[in-house]
Design a protein around this motif. Structure first.
Motif, PDB file in Angstrom:
ATOM      1  N   ARG A  59       0.820  -1.226   0.000  1.00 39.84           N
ATOM      2  CA  ARG A  59       0.000   0.000   0.000  1.00 39.84           C
ATOM      3  C   ARG A  59       0.848   1.269   0.000  1.00 39.84           C
ATOM      4  O   ARG A  59       0.429   2.306  -0.509  1.00 39.84           O
ATOM      5  CB  ARG A  59      -0.930   0.022   1.221  1.00 39.84           C
ATOM      6  CG  ARG A  59      -1.904  -1.126   1.336  1.00 39.84           C
ATOM      7  CD  ARG A  59      -3.020  -1.081   0.293  1.00 39.84           C
ATOM      8  NE  ARG A  59      -3.822   0.104   0.355  1.00 39.84           N
ATOM      9  CZ  ARG A  59      -5.044   0.193   0.834  1.00 39.84           C
ATOM     10  NH1 ARG A  59      -5.605  -0.870   1.341  1.00 39.84           N
ATOM     11  NH2 ARG A  59      -5.693   1.329   0.821  1.00 39.84           N
ATOM     12  N   LEU A  60       2.041   1.203   0.624  1.00 34.54           N
ATOM     13  CA  LEU A  60       2.886   2.392   0.751  1.00 34.54           C
ATOM     14  C   LEU A  60       3.964   2.491  -0.327  1.00 34.54           C
ATOM     15  O   LEU A  60       4.649   3.514  -0.411  1.00 34.54           O
ATOM     16  CB  LEU A  60       3.535   2.440   2.138  1.00 34.54           C
ATOM     17  CG  LEU A  60       2.583   2.552   3.321  1.00 34.54           C
ATOM     18  CD1 LEU A  60       3.361   2.606   4.624  1.00 34.54           C
ATOM     19  CD2 LEU A  60       1.662   3.755   3.193  1.00 34.54           C
ATOM     20  N   LEU A  92      -1.912   9.774   2.646  1.00 35.38           N
ATOM     21  CA  LEU A  92      -1.026   8.719   3.132  1.00 35.38           C
ATOM     22  C   LEU A  92      -1.781   7.805   4.091  1.00 35.38           C
ATOM     23  O   LEU A  92      -1.685   6.581   4.006  1.00 35.38           O
ATOM     24  CB  LEU A  92       0.202   9.326   3.816  1.00 35.38           C
ATOM     25  CG  LEU A  92       1.173   8.323   4.442  1.00 35.38           C
ATOM     26  CD1 LEU A  92       1.801   7.430   3.373  1.00 35.38           C
ATOM     27  CD2 LEU A  92       2.258   9.060   5.235  1.00 35.38           C
ATOM     28  N   ALA A  93      -2.532   8.393   5.009  1.00 34.80           N
ATOM     29  CA  ALA A  93      -3.301   7.598   5.976  1.00 34.80           C
ATOM     30  C   ALA A  93      -4.334   6.724   5.267  1.00 34.80           C
ATOM     31  O   ALA A  93      -4.516   5.559   5.630  1.00 34.80           O
ATOM     32  CB  ALA A  93      -3.974   8.516   6.987  1.00 34.80           C
ATOM     33  N   LEU A  94      -4.997   7.269   4.270  1.00 31.34           N
ATOM     34  CA  LEU A  94      -5.983   6.473   3.527  1.00 31.34           C
ATOM     35  C   LEU A  94      -5.302   5.319   2.798  1.00 31.34           C
ATOM     36  O   LEU A  94      -5.830   4.203   2.769  1.00 31.34           O
ATOM     37  CB  LEU A  94      -6.759   7.357   2.567  1.00 31.34           C
ATOM     38  CG  LEU A  94      -7.688   8.381   3.242  1.00 31.34           C
ATOM     39  CD1 LEU A  94      -8.303   9.318   2.211  1.00 31.34           C
ATOM     40  CD2 LEU A  94      -8.765   7.696   4.074  1.00 31.34           C
ATOM     41  N   ALA A  95      -4.120   5.560   2.238  1.00 32.12           N
ATOM     42  CA  ALA A  95      -3.372   4.478   1.591  1.00 32.12           C
ATOM     43  C   ALA A  95      -2.996   3.406   2.608  1.00 32.12           C
ATOM     44  O   ALA A  95      -2.973   2.215   2.290  1.00 32.12           O
ATOM     45  CB  ALA A  95      -2.123   5.034   0.916  1.00 32.12           C
ATOM     46  N   TYR A 105     -10.901  10.105   9.497  1.00 30.19           N
ATOM     47  CA  TYR A 105      -9.510  10.220   9.933  1.00 30.19           C
ATOM     48  C   TYR A 105      -9.250  11.631  10.451  1.00 30.19           C
ATOM     49  O   TYR A 105      -9.510  12.612   9.750  1.00 30.19           O
ATOM     50  CB  TYR A 105      -8.560   9.896   8.777  1.00 30.19           C
ATOM     51  CG  TYR A 105      -7.108  10.043   9.150  1.00 30.19           C
ATOM     52  CD1 TYR A 105      -6.525   9.176  10.074  1.00 30.19           C
ATOM     53  CD2 TYR A 105      -6.320  11.046   8.605  1.00 30.19           C
ATOM     54  CE1 TYR A 105      -5.194   9.302  10.441  1.00 30.19           C
ATOM     55  CE2 TYR A 105      -4.979  11.175   8.963  1.00 30.19           C
ATOM     56  CZ  TYR A 105      -4.430  10.302   9.880  1.00 30.19           C
ATOM     57  OH  TYR A 105      -3.112  10.442  10.242  1.00 30.19           O
ATOM     58  N   VAL A 106      -8.753  11.730  11.674  1.00 31.42           N
ATOM     59  CA  VAL A 106      -8.374  13.003  12.288  1.00 31.42           C
ATOM     60  C   VAL A 106      -6.927  12.852  12.750  1.00 31.42           C
ATOM     61  O   VAL A 106      -6.670  12.216  13.775  1.00 31.42           O
ATOM     62  CB  VAL A 106      -9.285  13.373  13.485  1.00 31.42           C
ATOM     63  CG1 VAL A 106      -8.812  14.662  14.136  1.00 31.42           C
ATOM     64  CG2 VAL A 106     -10.733  13.477  13.047  1.00 31.42           C
ATOM     65  N   PRO A 107      -5.970  13.408  11.990  1.00 29.51           N
ATOM     66  CA  PRO A 107      -4.577  13.248  12.395  1.00 29.51           C
ATOM     67  C   PRO A 107      -4.295  13.979  13.704  1.00 29.51           C
ATOM     68  O   PRO A 107      -4.629  15.151  13.847  1.00 29.51           O
ATOM     69  CB  PRO A 107      -3.787  13.838  11.228  1.00 29.51           C
ATOM     70  CG  PRO A 107      -4.739  14.670  10.459  1.00 29.51           C
ATOM     71  CD  PRO A 107      -6.116  14.182  10.770  1.00 29.51           C
ATOM     72  N   GLU A 141       9.501   8.167   6.576  1.00 25.41           N
ATOM     73  CA  GLU A 141       9.308   6.786   6.990  1.00 25.41           C
ATOM     74  C   GLU A 141       7.979   6.649   7.726  1.00 25.41           C
ATOM     75  O   GLU A 141       7.625   7.479   8.555  1.00 25.41           O
ATOM     76  CB  GLU A 141      10.462   6.395   7.913  1.00 25.41           C
ATOM     77  CG  GLU A 141      10.407   5.009   8.453  1.00 25.41           C
ATOM     78  CD  GLU A 141      11.604   4.713   9.343  1.00 25.41           C
ATOM     79  OE1 GLU A 141      12.587   4.139   8.838  1.00 25.41           O
ATOM     80  OE2 GLU A 141      11.549   5.068  10.542  1.00 25.41           O
ATOM     81  N   ALA A 142       7.265   5.602   7.400  1.00 30.86           N
ATOM     82  CA  ALA A 142       6.083   5.193   8.168  1.00 30.86           C
ATOM     83  C   ALA A 142       6.459   3.883   8.848  1.00 30.86           C
ATOM     84  O   ALA A 142       7.300   3.135   8.338  1.00 30.86           O
ATOM     85  CB  ALA A 142       4.879   4.993   7.256  1.00 30.86           C
ATOM     86  N   VAL A 143       5.869   3.628  10.001  1.00 33.79           N
ATOM     87  CA  VAL A 143       6.201   2.406  10.731  1.00 33.79           C
ATOM     88  C   VAL A 143       4.941   1.603  11.037  1.00 33.79           C
ATOM     89  O   VAL A 143       3.853   2.155  11.182  1.00 33.79           O
ATOM     90  CB  VAL A 143       6.966   2.713  12.043  1.00 33.79           C
ATOM     91  CG1 VAL A 143       8.316   3.335  11.741  1.00 33.79           C
ATOM     92  CG2 VAL A 143       6.155   3.598  12.972  1.00 33.79           C
TER      93      VAL A 143
END
Length: 166
Positions: A59-60, A92-95, A105-107, A141-143
């Motif tokens: 996805r990312l 990015l969050a939706l992906a 989604y509320v970051p 980077e996403a983790v």
């Protein structure tokens, strides 16, 4: 099986700026320690790390790095948090799977928790952090993180990291 979620982890100097803005938090709220601060992209619940990591990598893949900034405090029932701004954060969050949740989604970055029936406990912090703004940073980077209950609280661990292209 641990609960899993994907997140962005703020850089050390941003964490230090938030801690400095908070000062001595004192009593009344259950404060999240700075080493646990993160911006959740999506929550998955109990899942196999390997399976979710492969899914998330797919996805990312090819997703660009995102500009992120922490801003003023706000509350959900029982939660004091900082607003997270960034024009490419929601895509990015939706992906990463945020769209699968029932709520929008509320970051945000959770700072503390308090009894829902006592919303006034967070008032001074919400007001005191109303003008807070961190520096912007590029999240490259996403983790994928695990969340496991242990004696003394919940422990988060980075299970996998996924580079976001610059």
């Amino acid at each position: 099986m641990p609960a899993l979620f994907s997140a962005l982890v703020p850089p050390d100097d941003v964490v230090e700026a938030v801690a400095e803005a908070l000062g001595d938090p004192g009593e009344g709220l259950r404060w999240e320690p700075p080493e646990r601060w993160h911006v959740t992209l999506a929550y998955y619940g109990p899942d196999d790390v390997g399976t979710r990591a492969a899914w998330l990598a797919d996805r990312l893949a090819g997703r660009p790095a995102v500009d992120v900034r922490l801003e003023k405090a706000a509350t959900f029932p029982g939660v004091l948090w900082l607003t997270v701004a960034g024009p490419d954060l929601t895509p990015l969050a939706l992906a990463a799977g945020a769209g699968a949740e029932a709520r929008p989604y509320v970051p945000h970055l959770t700072l503390a928790r308090f009894p829902r029936e006592e919303p006034g406990l967070a008032g001074r912090w919400e007001e005191g952090l109303s003008t807070f703004t961190s520096r912007s940073w590029k999240a490259t980077e996403a983790v994928l993180m695990t969340s496991e209950r242990e004696p003394g609280g919940t422990r988060y661990r980075v299970a996998r990291a996924f580079g976001l292209s610059g």
